[in-house]
Design an enzyme around this catalytic site. Sequence first.
Site, mmCIF file in Angstrom:
data_model
loop_
_atom_site.group_PDB
_atom_site.id
_atom_site.type_symbol
_atom_site.label_atom_id
_atom_site.label_comp_id
_atom_site.label_asym_id
_atom_site.label_seq_id
_atom_site.Cartn_x
_atom_site.Cartn_y
_atom_site.Cartn_z
ATOM 1 N N CYS A 25 0.806 -1.184 0.010
ATOM 2 C CA CYS A 25 0.051 -0.048 -0.042
ATOM 3 C C CYS A 25 0.821 1.268 0.084
ATOM 4 O O CYS A 25 1.765 1.355 0.836
ATOM 5 C CB CYS A 25 -1.046 -0.128 1.163
ATOM 6 S SG CYS A 25 -1.404 1.484 1.809
ATOM 7 N N CYS B 195 0.665 3.566 2.804
ATOM 8 C CA CYS B 195 1.250 3.049 4.086
ATOM 9 C C CYS B 195 2.875 3.273 4.192
ATOM 10 O O CYS B 195 3.307 3.742 5.199
ATOM 11 C CB CYS B 195 1.007 1.595 4.259
ATOM 12 S SG CYS B 195 -0.827 1.102 4.132
ATOM 13 N N ASP C 243 23.880 12.421 -33.703
ATOM 14 C CA ASP C 243 25.054 12.703 -34.041
ATOM 15 C C ASP C 243 25.452 11.640 -35.335
ATOM 16 O O ASP C 243 24.663 10.773 -35.322
ATOM 17 C CB ASP C 243 25.984 12.242 -32.843
ATOM 18 C CG ASP C 243 27.369 11.900 -33.028
ATOM 19 O OD1 ASP C 243 27.978 12.691 -33.824
ATOM 20 O OD2 ASP C 243 27.678 10.817 -32.623
HETATM 21 P P1 ADP Z 1 30.594 13.280 -34.903
HETATM 22 O O1 ADP Z 1 30.189 14.594 -34.519
HETATM 23 O O2 ADP Z 1 30.135 13.139 -36.424
HETATM 24 O O3 ADP Z 1 30.520 11.987 -34.155
HETATM 25 P P2 ADP Z 1 33.153 13.905 -34.138
HETATM 26 O O4 ADP Z 1 32.901 15.449 -33.418
HETATM 27 O O5 ADP Z 1 33.708 12.987 -33.085
HETATM 28 O O6 ADP Z 1 32.208 13.694 -34.940
HETATM 29 O O7 ADP Z 1 34.608 14.214 -34.911
HETATM 30 C C1 ADP Z 1 34.375 15.301 -35.830
HETATM 31 C C2 ADP Z 1 35.643 15.570 -36.568
HETATM 32 O O8 ADP Z 1 36.826 15.768 -35.719
HETATM 33 C C3 ADP Z 1 35.935 14.170 -37.321
HETATM 34 O O9 ADP Z 1 35.260 14.209 -38.446
HETATM 35 C C4 ADP Z 1 37.394 14.262 -37.376
HETATM 36 O O10 ADP Z 1 37.733 15.242 -38.581
HETATM 37 C C5 ADP Z 1 37.896 15.248 -36.544
HETATM 38 N N1 ADP Z 1 38.495 14.347 -35.240
HETATM 39 C C6 ADP Z 1 37.884 14.105 -34.157
HETATM 40 N N2 ADP Z 1 38.613 13.113 -33.212
HETATM 41 C C7 ADP Z 1 39.528 12.589 -33.907
HETATM 42 C C8 ADP Z 1 40.707 11.881 -33.865
HETATM 43 N N3 ADP Z 1 41.060 11.287 -32.777
HETATM 44 N N4 ADP Z 1 41.672 11.740 -35.078
HETATM 45 C C9 ADP Z 1 41.327 12.052 -36.141
HETATM 46 N N5 ADP Z 1 40.337 13.079 -36.398
HETATM 47 C C10 ADP Z 1 39.448 13.357 -35.419
HETATM 48 MG MG MG Z 2 30.129 10.701 -32.717
#
Ligand code: ADP
Ligand code: MG
Length: 767
Positions: free
Chosen positions: A74, A77, A454
């Site tokens: 309940c 309660c 994303d």
């Molecule tokens: P999303 O928003 O599509 O998930 P992210 O924000 O993770 O993509 O990454 C955006 C961009 O940043 C990637 O497309 C790449 O160009 C660059 N990037 C991010 N992290 C890395 C990494 N560790 N090595 C190389 N490029 C990276």
């Molecule tokens: Mg991502």
Amino acid sequence: MLRPEPLEDPQNKKNTSGTCGLGCCGCRAALPEQQKIPYATPSSVDTAGNSYEAGQANPSHIENSSYRLTGLSCADCAAKLHHKLGELPGIISVQLNFGTAALEVRHTCPAGDIVKVVKKSGYGIEAAGQVKPVGLKGLFYQQSVILTAISGLLLGTALALSLLGIEGPVLPSLYTASILTGGYKAARSGLYALKSFSLDINFLVIVAAAGAVAIGEWSEGATVVFLFSLGNMLQDYTMEKSRNSIRALMSLAPKEAMVKRRGFTISAPIDEILPGDILLVRPGERIAMDGNVLSGCSEVDQSPVTGESLPVAKEPGDKVYAGTVNGRGFMEITVTRTSRDNTLARIISLVEEAQAQRAPSQHFVEAFARIYTPLVIAAAALTGSLPSLVFGQPFAPWFERALILLVISCPCALVISTPVSIVAAISSAARKGVLIKGGAYLEEAGSLKVVAFDKTGTLTTGRPEIKEIFTAPGYTREKLVGIAAAIESCSEHPLAQAIMRLAKERGFDIPQCSAFRSHPGQGATAEIGGVTYLAGNHRLFQGLEIPPLLAQNLYELEEEGKTPVIIGTDSEVIGILAAAESLRDNAANTVKELRQAGIERIVMLTGDNPGAAASAASSLSVDEVHAGLLPEDKLQVVNSLMTQYGKLAMVGDGINDAPSLAAATVGIAMGPTGTDTALETADIALMAGELARIPYIIRLGRSTINIIRQNIAFSVLVKAIFIALTFAGITNLWMAVFADTGAALLVILNGMRLLQADQNKFRSSVA
Ligand code: ADP
Ligand code: MG
């Protein structure tokens, strides 16, 4: 080569309230002595780490104790018990959740005091984690069931005898015996509640029965008590059943397992198996512990953890989870977590914590109940006295009406209506690999207008491949990829993993690196041989001249929808690695289903370049694409979409999504492929990274809202009808009890429909 996984638990960082935040089990074993956290023990451990048994006072220290109550059917309660516990000297805070029957107390008084109050109020109490699910069989041995059965038998005999025309002292004595057996528990709890000046339903029913007897209505008095006791028993059983539906998952992991120690193979209880042990898993066996595959290959049915019933291939280096079922292969597994700390245990404690949170619709119910009960009790007092005293009406009929009002003054069904639905829906989702971290998110999910995705790792597989390599003069492919892999070896980004795979496949040399830094949405940097190297998109290389040939390549790659990773130092660009990745199989279908589910706007947000974004978006029919976003840009877009359209769900996987996951009305993180930050920030986590679960969440949210509404409307309506019938003089006491417990039972059963909800619809959507 395998990199051993750190044993440290990232979730523990979330520790807020002196427990590990998840209330999870194994933290005690995994943490150093002075940090041990109370969990699942009848004795407690205080904040200084001293442990002492229940009943032993330690006034200078604050303890946290977690219990699970039984017999809590309940909700009203439960609220009274909560109040009572709160008034106990030495209590700092109490959290009693009716939905899960979980009791969390911070206290300086002996734990024994808490146990005493709970027991005196008529409930069972056990340390959290030790309660076994109540089966039908166990039910027959419970005191309340035996007493109810005897009470029913006595009442039945008395009614039969009176039908046969038998009279005399035998009838009242049978009725009395029936009332005493059936009402024993209620009287005990009711009187105990009265001591603290609260009128709980137990007390009101006993008063009603006594009143009925006083005006000579023996059979009515006994029926009231019996029905009340029966109703409570059934409610208790159904509530326990829905509470246990998630806990039952726990029993999936075997209690013993084969381990290899010092060359011997022994069978050990899982409590004694520790991280680092080698576990042997035979074909068809259930895996007992979380770990990494050391040798052997197999396919594993991970549905208990991820809800995904398709078997997943496992090879050395892959993670396996306790409770999942091995296929045809034989594997050796390096244990990574204790049995109390494994993924399944975390899921369960996370789910229970979620179930314990108040959903928004509960606030309305509680506000209503606060006004309703005193009003009806006042009405009962007036009905019992005014007509006979002032208007010269006969006493007995009005007195009975007053008693009826007392019985229906308990808002039992109404108070149950929300928690039972939330508990059922959250359990149901958890079994499909969807962790919903509270009823509030479930309700929000039901009224979403926009879903923002994303791209990388969410709409796409998160497994890009390097398709092309461009080097600047003076650099070989081997050197370029080696440098790139060295930088990316510390990154968890899908692109980093693609580069690592490439370097390993080709057997390229990977130099040592240091001073790694991740730049979310741009790339990463690290030092190799004293030089700082960069790997990422053009934003990371701002202000740097890119050789014309490479610039041309860059332009073309983006046009083709590929993702270029530029490699260089702060003074020159040394090459480009071009990655491409495919959409998840069900991405297009999910978008379609979301539209069917009534989502007005579907948006793609990505840090990737516009070319890659457009190429992914073209086959998905999303409404809006925003490319080249930094984490803060994503956040800005999310905020503006929310002001424009209303409630928004953000679905993401990476660190760069964390701010927008937190800002969205509902943040949905993609499961084990996703990062811990995303999982922690999210309101809903998809364990299997299964996009098709998103329309399911929305439908589940809607069904939950609907069922809660039905429950609230139904219980309010039943009360209203009964109040009207009472004044019209049409109803009687036992009917009131019947309606009261019956309504509560129906409300519970209606809520429990959510346990089964959407199974079929879901199957068709993944098929
Ligand atoms: P999303 O928003 O599509 O998930 P992210 O924000 O993770 O993509 O990454 C955006 C961009 O940043 C990637 O497309 C790449 O160009 C660059 N990037 C991010 N992290 C890395 C990494 N560790 N090595 C190389 N490029 C990276
Ligand atoms: Mg991502």
